[in-house]
Design an enzyme around this catalytic site. Structure first.
Site, PDB file in Angstrom:
ATOM      1  N   GLN A  86       8.422  -2.194  -0.806  1.00  0.00           N
ATOM      2  CA  GLN A  86       7.393  -1.462  -0.063  1.00  0.00           C
ATOM      3  C   GLN A  86       6.751  -2.314   1.029  1.00  0.00           C
ATOM      4  O   GLN A  86       5.874  -1.842   1.749  1.00  0.00           O
ATOM      5  CB  GLN A  86       6.309  -0.983  -1.042  1.00  0.00           C
ATOM      6  CG  GLN A  86       6.820  -0.031  -2.093  1.00  0.00           C
ATOM      7  CD  GLN A  86       5.817   0.233  -3.197  1.00  0.00           C
ATOM      8  OE1 GLN A  86       4.741  -0.363  -3.248  1.00  0.00           O
ATOM      9  NE2 GLN A  86       6.164   1.128  -4.106  1.00  0.00           N
ATOM     10  N   HIS A 150       3.157  -2.654  -3.827  1.00  0.00           N
ATOM     11  CA  HIS A 150       1.703  -2.497  -3.813  1.00  0.00           C
ATOM     12  C   HIS A 150       1.000  -3.461  -2.853  1.00  0.00           C
ATOM     13  O   HIS A 150       0.222  -4.321  -3.260  1.00  0.00           O
ATOM     14  CB  HIS A 150       1.136  -2.655  -5.228  1.00  0.00           C
ATOM     15  CG  HIS A 150       1.570  -1.563  -6.162  1.00  0.00           C
ATOM     16  ND1 HIS A 150       0.996  -1.369  -7.390  1.00  0.00           N
ATOM     17  CD2 HIS A 150       2.518  -0.598  -6.051  1.00  0.00           C
ATOM     18  CE1 HIS A 150       1.582  -0.339  -8.002  1.00  0.00           C
ATOM     19  NE2 HIS A 150       2.512   0.143  -7.186  1.00  0.00           N
TER      20      HIS A 150
END
Length: 374
Positions: A86, A150
């Protein structure tokens, strides 16, 4: 697309050449228009005063999109990013004084010797030369664990020109979201030069024997990927991903604890057991809304425009997993109704444009979309 120049010099986006999609909503029809395509995992966008779009692609590129939908070559000067999982190049925002200082800020996963961390840089944009000058990192998380999940990270200027930065818990380090000596799982507030505002809530406070980080504004967050200022109060609102349920929408107040991973509606992946102590505690701010099952929210904007007068004062939230745009009706600072507009694509960012319309980033197909009255 046709292009009309106003006397102010602002560019107006004309009708799209591609076939539009008509959405039926509770208050009439809306038209979903494709503005630009050919992007690689677009993450964030910001409108320049002349109407062009400045946007980021997560693999590490920043581009300009002209009013006719033309996508520029990548801008020079973007630093190396940790483009894994991510991570990568994330949010972008214009300085409150961009018209005179040409300054932008952007967040990214910054590689380090032991892993990576969310960082924020300041730069001067030379839009004509497609270049960033004077790139300076003004903030980096004080921990850089391994892993690729995250990161946060949204950037929002408050009314005084201070910068809110949302920071993820980095997944495997979730307990650090409750520790005030850590930037993981926090929202911080800094100056445009990286300085710490004197009225931040933890400037003079300690967490046991460990010194609280003075940049911290709030704590107990998991992975905040949407943030915006309430146009009425100037307060920060943010939403964050929960695990298997428990996505939260919060009004983010200084010094408050938002619970993760002690208080949450989410459950552990795979085994499905409860996380933490429960869903409420006296010292933890309850969410204004929680989504179970998770919609995977990303991007958020308060709507104040005139193109959709029936939606004034509503809050719009994009969704990745459920591939929709959620319209939230607010009354007295509370969510009283939700309408889900089925876009059918992963919506990464949501912005209100200077034209009073809603603009979306379609991560699935690498497109810029605009929602028009039908």
């Amino acid at each position: 697309m046709s292009l009309v120049a106003l006397a102010t010099g602002v560019l107006v986006w004309g009708p799209a050449a591609a076939a539009d999609v008509v959405l039926r909503t509770e208050s009439g029809q809306a038209r979903l228009v494709e503005v630009a395509r050919g992007l690689d995992t677009p993450w964030a966008m910001a409108f320049l005063p002349d109407g062009r779009l400045l946007l980021t692609e997560r693999p590490g590129r920043m581009r300009l999109v002209a009013a006719d939908g033309t996508v520029s070559e990548p801008l020079a000067g973007v630093p190396e990013v940790h483009a894994r999982g991510q991570g990568g190049l994330l949010d972008v925002a214009l300085s409150p004084h961009f018209a005179t200082d040409r300054t932008i800020v952007f967040s990214f996963a910054q590689p380090t010797a032991s892993g990576a961390r969310t960082a924020v840089a300041r730069a001067r944009l030379d839009a004509e030369a497609l270049r960033l000058d004077d790139v300076t990192v003004i903030f980096s998380q004080n921990e850089d664990p391994s892993g690729n999940h995250h990161w946060g990270s949204r950037l929002v200027f408050d009314r005084e020109g201070r910068l809110f930065v949302t920071l993820g818990d980095r997944f495997h380090s979730r307990d650090r979201a409750q520790a005030l000596d850590s930037h993981l799982g926090k929202i911080v507030r800094i100056g445009l030069d990286g300085s710490v505002p004197g009225d931040n809530p933890f400037v003079r406070q300690a967490d046991g024997d460990a010194k609280a980080q003075p940049e911290i504004w709030s704590y107990g967050h998991r992975n905040v990927q949407g943030a915006a200022l309430d146009p009425l109060t100037g307060e920060l609102w943010a939403h964050e991903h929960g695990p298997q349920g428990g996505d939260e929408l919060n009004r983010v107040l200084p010094g408050r604890n938002y619970g993760w991973p002690v208080i949450t509606f989410g459950r552990e992946y795979v085994i499905g057991t409860r996380i933490g102590e429960g869903t409420a505690r006296a010292d933890v701010e309850p969410p204004l809304k929680q989504w179970t099952p998770s919609i995977a929210p990303s991007g958020m904007a308060f709507y104040t425009g005139d193109a959709f007068p029936q939606w004034k004062g509503n809050l719009f939230v994009g969704a990745l997993k459920f591939q929709l745009l959620a319209r939230l009706v607010l009354e007295g600072g509370k969510v009283v109704h939700e309408e889900r507009l089925d876009i059918g694509k992963r919506i990464r960012d949501v912005r209100q444009g200077p034209d009073g319309r809603l603009w979306l980033l379609d991560e699935s197909d690498g497109r810029v979309l605009r929602l028009d009255p039908a």
